[in-house]
Design an enzyme around this catalytic site. Sequence first.
Site, PDB file in Angstrom:
ATOM      1  N   THR A 121     -31.112  32.564 -60.432  1.00  0.00           N
ATOM      2  CA  THR A 121     -31.287  32.994 -58.856  1.00  0.00           C
ATOM      3  C   THR A 121     -32.350  34.122 -58.946  1.00  0.00           C
ATOM      4  OG1 THR A 121     -28.734  32.613 -58.209  1.00  0.00           O
ATOM      5  CG2 THR A 121     -30.195  33.732 -57.044  1.00  0.00           C
ATOM      6  N   ARG A 153     -22.783  23.312 -50.835  1.00  0.00           N
ATOM      7  CA  ARG A 153     -21.904  24.042 -51.108  1.00  0.00           C
ATOM      8  C   ARG A 153     -23.296  25.431 -51.135  1.00  0.00           C
ATOM      9  NH1 ARG A 153     -24.098  27.985 -55.056  1.00  0.00           N
ATOM     10  NH2 ARG A 153     -21.999  29.234 -55.544  1.00  0.00           N
ATOM     11  N   VAL A 154     -23.155  26.472 -50.026  1.00  0.00           N
ATOM     12  CA  VAL A 154     -23.717  27.647 -50.305  1.00  0.00           C
ATOM     13  C   VAL A 154     -23.027  28.986 -51.197  1.00  0.00           C
ATOM     14  CG1 VAL A 154     -24.725  29.284 -48.792  1.00  0.00           C
ATOM     15  CG2 VAL A 154     -24.406  26.722 -47.737  1.00  0.00           C
ATOM     16  N   GLY A 155     -24.017  29.596 -52.000  1.00  0.00           N
ATOM     17  CA  GLY A 155     -22.940  30.892 -52.709  1.00  0.00           C
ATOM     18  C   GLY A 155     -23.387  32.268 -51.898  1.00  0.00           C
ATOM     19  N   ASP A 156     -24.117  32.614 -52.593  1.00  0.00           N
ATOM     20  CA  ASP A 156     -23.726  34.219 -52.543  1.00  0.00           C
ATOM     21  C   ASP A 156     -24.992  34.692 -52.031  1.00  0.00           C
ATOM     22  OD1 ASP A 156     -24.319  34.346 -54.739  1.00  0.00           O
ATOM     23  OD2 ASP A 156     -25.203  36.253 -54.722  1.00  0.00           O
ATOM     24  N   THR A 165     -27.616  38.420 -58.409  1.00  0.00           N
ATOM     25  CA  THR A 165     -27.572  37.231 -59.502  1.00  0.00           C
ATOM     26  C   THR A 165     -26.130  36.474 -60.080  1.00  0.00           C
ATOM     27  OG1 THR A 165     -28.178  35.944 -60.604  1.00  0.00           O
ATOM     28  CG2 THR A 165     -28.456  38.359 -60.783  1.00  0.00           C
ATOM     29  N   GLY A 167     -21.658  33.195 -57.830  1.00  0.00           N
ATOM     30  CA  GLY A 167     -21.307  33.483 -55.990  1.00  0.00           C
ATOM     31  C   GLY A 167     -20.101  33.902 -55.868  1.00  0.00           C
TER      32      GLY A 167
END
Length: 326
Positions: free
Chosen positions: A182, A210-213, A233, A236
Amino acid sequence: MKTQPVLLVHGGAWAIPDDMVESHQRGISRALAAGYALLQQGARALDAVETAVAVLEDDDTFDAGRGSFLTRDGRVQLDALLMDGSNLRAGGVACVERIRNPIHAARLVLDKSPHVYFVGIGAEEFARAHGIKLIDNSQLVLDRERQRLDQAHQMALRGLPDESFSGPPSDQEPPSYTSHDTVGAVALDSFGNLAAATSTGGTLNKTPGRVGDSSIIGCGCYADNLSAATSLTGWGEPIMKLVLGKWAVDRVADGFAPGRSAQDAIDYLHRRLNGHGGIILLGPDGRYGIAHNTPRMAWGVSNAGGVQTGLNAGGVQTGLFRGVAG
Ligand code: GLY
């Protein structure tokens, strides 16, 4: 009185292999040069972080834009967020598949929409309606990543420990450090304003959708002139559960130095959820902190003192590798 500009960028925190060190450092240097040149010309912090992150998205080295890790079904799905610390305006996109530079789409959301966050097809249509050319997802996919995904699938078939991040079984069993590229940037401009931006392709072999931080406000990115600007980074899910970006900037608002707060955030991530990752954190007075608990993190800083880049080597996975504090 004019403030001395500062720009920090990162290009991921993980076990960056020796043969990728040079490309990471080159990418970081390019992003710093592009973003800092703008700050020196009097541009806003928001423009500088957007530009720096776009340079990193355009670089195949990183897990952002073209060259990102692939989803379980072999596609690129991108998330990005940027935030203006002078007014708390933010723009984010997630799960976009047809946008080369999601950070530019996020900027359009910030500038042109009363909303803050768009996902999937809605995000792509919003971007297209505001002048961004939509591309075919295959243009974002590299053979290198197809091979990497294939390896992850082979390992899963053989019952070997999952080297991907598609589904860590629990918070007690963290995935390895094989991927976390990231990218992000934080800046202080000559008007004294802060901004932050983060962009990612997420985790290797992730479940589609899926969505991370990275694109979630207060998790992978946050900026407020009254506290600090940050980009994170790493793995997440734990970062999201702790809302770690906001946690870190609040420590600065409470009077802790950014260097100390960055380290505290990574310690907290590890202590509380066995998480790993890296953070860049910049205060309104130009002091900054960089910390990570991964074997390496690609980072760089430009300020009145010059340019500094690093890619710290590390040893054991559970150790905390101290970053630098300005
Ligand atoms: N930090 C990037 C992600 O987990 O998606």
